[in-house]
Design an enzyme around this catalytic site. Structure first.
Site, mmCIF file in Angstrom:
data_model
loop_
_atom_site.group_PDB
_atom_site.id
_atom_site.type_symbol
_atom_site.label_atom_id
_atom_site.label_comp_id
_atom_site.label_asym_id
_atom_site.label_seq_id
_atom_site.Cartn_x
_atom_site.Cartn_y
_atom_site.Cartn_z
ATOM 1 N N GLU A 1 -40.084 34.717 4.757
ATOM 2 C CA GLU A 1 -39.233 34.743 3.557
ATOM 3 C C GLU A 1 -38.806 33.346 3.186
ATOM 4 O OE1 GLU A 1 -35.309 34.905 1.384
ATOM 5 O OE2 GLU A 1 -35.856 33.976 3.294
ATOM 6 N N GLU A 2 -38.524 32.530 4.208
ATOM 7 C CA GLU A 2 -38.026 31.185 3.958
ATOM 8 C C GLU A 2 -39.077 30.279 3.312
ATOM 9 O OE1 GLU A 2 -35.045 30.578 4.060
ATOM 10 O OE2 GLU A 2 -34.034 31.700 5.634
ATOM 11 N N ASP B 1 -19.268 43.940 10.165
ATOM 12 C CA ASP B 1 -18.944 45.355 10.328
ATOM 13 C C ASP B 1 -19.009 46.084 8.980
ATOM 14 O OD1 ASP B 1 -18.161 47.725 11.465
ATOM 15 O OD2 ASP B 1 -16.054 47.179 11.701
ATOM 16 N N ASP C 1 -21.808 48.909 7.885
ATOM 17 C CA ASP C 1 -21.368 50.233 7.450
ATOM 18 C C ASP C 1 -21.853 50.543 6.030
ATOM 19 O OD1 ASP C 1 -20.087 50.783 9.838
ATOM 20 O OD2 ASP C 1 -18.096 50.178 9.128
#
Length: 435
Positions: free
Chosen positions: A167-168, A298, A302
């Site tokens: 990707e880079e 986090d 989620d």
């Protein structure tokens, strides 16, 4: 995420190529009976980051394309997925004289004609281990895939996950994946969700606005957390969603910021430090496991679970019409005569609709040279696109609307394309009529 300076032209080309494109937003809308998503333990995500850091440390400090650390990273992710019951496939490609790899993982079951795909790039730059860019997206996506297995999820739609290489260097791996999918398979992907940097140390919450239905999924999630979001602009055209978008696939995703500077207003609503980059270690050797904001990681992880569960469970969206398609390639002569591709429509009562949808997928090095017409069975012609010297993008991937209500629906319809100027080449990849 790749450098902005190398992607400005690509972003502009993408924007122009998608003018008029209208992938069915309802195909990606969350089902009303979706199963509640689980909370993703951030400790599990951080454990994956720790492994990626260890891999980089053992391999000259990076996980870049063509380097041993990249292949070791891929083997780590693949091992976890194989043990969880996924069907994994490794794609090989060549870039900059080195072999690159994509890892694709399919969860058994679900409607194979309606695919929800989530992905992240697995490579780092050569300067560092790439734990935020993009260990964070890699680890978050991996842990959500493992959560699918733990839950024994039986989605209505088919679930697919991807980790892309190089990707880079310009989204090489994701371009390879998309370009090697037959058009019929690309059309089955209802949504591609991209996660490139979701744990930035001075984080923001940026949501992709490329597709309204997918944008709403992420906004709805963060609304439940009381977290305001902004539209993502820093990474437009710079990550692995770009090839999918260029191919007409609805895309969405989340981003926590790279080397742009956090404003005072952003610091007020998100916390952190105004006047500093969202990630001061972007593309540097200090992008280590210490370069992560646990709360952002986090929340980002989620949000991946929320999107996957909401988009893949419940009732599959029914087709919105009868489709007639021709997927045979037709070469368009450079500055030459017009060519046509035909579809035969049958079984449709009465006339064509006043808003007949004409889906066009043309691969071409300069779309400004192209004149595109729809030809009805009686020979009547409907202009879809004129040539334009200011239309400097490549490819035509769009859905046009023609008022064909005076035409009998059944019969042979043709897409007519002419290249009216020299020095550029291409072909009709596919086209379709939706009644």
């Amino acid at each position: 995420m790749r450098h902005a300076l190398t992607a400005i032209g690509a972003a502009a080309a993408l924007s122009a190529a998608l003018v008029g494109a209208s992938p069915a937003a309802t195909a990606a809308a969350p089902a009303a009976t979706a199963v509640a998503a689980p909370d993703i333990p951030v400790a599990n995500v951080k454990a994956h980051l720790s492994q990626l850091q260890s891999i980089a440390t053992a391999n000259s400090g990076n996980r870049a394309h063509g380097r041993p650390g990249y292949k070791a990273s891929l083997d780590y992710v693949k091992g976890k997925l194989d043990a969880a019951g996924y069907t994994t496939t490794i794609q090989q490609f060549t870039s900059s004289g080195a072999t690159g790899y994509n890892l694709i993982a399919d969860w058994p079951g679900g409607d194979a004609n309606h695919v929800v795909m989530s992905g992240a790039h697995l490579d780092s730059v050569t300067a560092g281990p790439g734990i935020n860019d993009n260990g964070s997206g890699t680890a978050g996506t991996l842990e959500v895939a493992l959560a699918v297995s733990r839950a024994g999820l039986q989605p209505t739609k088919h679930l697919r996950f991807g980790w892309f290489g190089a990707e880079e260097l310009g989204m090489i791996g994701s371009k390879y994946y998309v370009n090697n999918l037959p058009s019929t398979e690309r059309s089955k992907i209802d949504a591609y969700l991209n996660f490139d940097m979701i744990g930035s140390p001075n984080p923001g919450y940026f949501v992709y606005d490329d597709n309204a239905a997918l944008e709403k999924v992420f906004k709805d999630f963060f609304a439940t957390k009381g977290i305001p979001t902004e539209i993502e602009t820093e990474g437009d055209g710079r990550s692995d969603h770009a090839p999918f978008k260029s191919a007409g696939v609805p895309v969405g995703g989340l981003f926590s910021g790279a080397d742009y500077t956090k404003t005072a207003a952003q610091a007020q609503k998100w916390g952190g430090t105004a006047g500093q980059a969202f990630d001061a270690c972007y593309h540097r050797s200090c992008d280590t496991s210490a370069n992560i904001n646990d709360t952002a990681l986090d929340n980002g992880s989620d949000s991946i679970a929320y999107a996957i569960w909401n988009l893949s469970t419940g009732t599959t969206t029914p087709p919105t019409g009868t489709v007639f398609e021709n997927t045979a390639d037709v070469t368009i002569p450079d500055a030459g005569a017009a060519v046509t591709s035909s579809v035969t429509v049958s079984g449709i009562a009465g006339n064509a609709p006043s808003a007949l949808q004409v889906g066009v997928n043309i691969v071409h090095t300069y779309r400004g040279d192209l004149v595109i017409d729809l030809v009805a069975p009686d020979g009547s012609t409907y202009r879809l696109k004129n040539s334009s010297g200011s239309d400097s993008a490549d490819n035509v991937i769009a859905t046009y609307t023609a008022n064909a209500s005076s035409e009998v629906a059944n019969g042979v319809w043709k897409l007519k394309v002419q290249d009216v100027a020299s020095a550029d080449t291409g072909y009709i990849n596919s086209w379709k009529l939706t009644f």
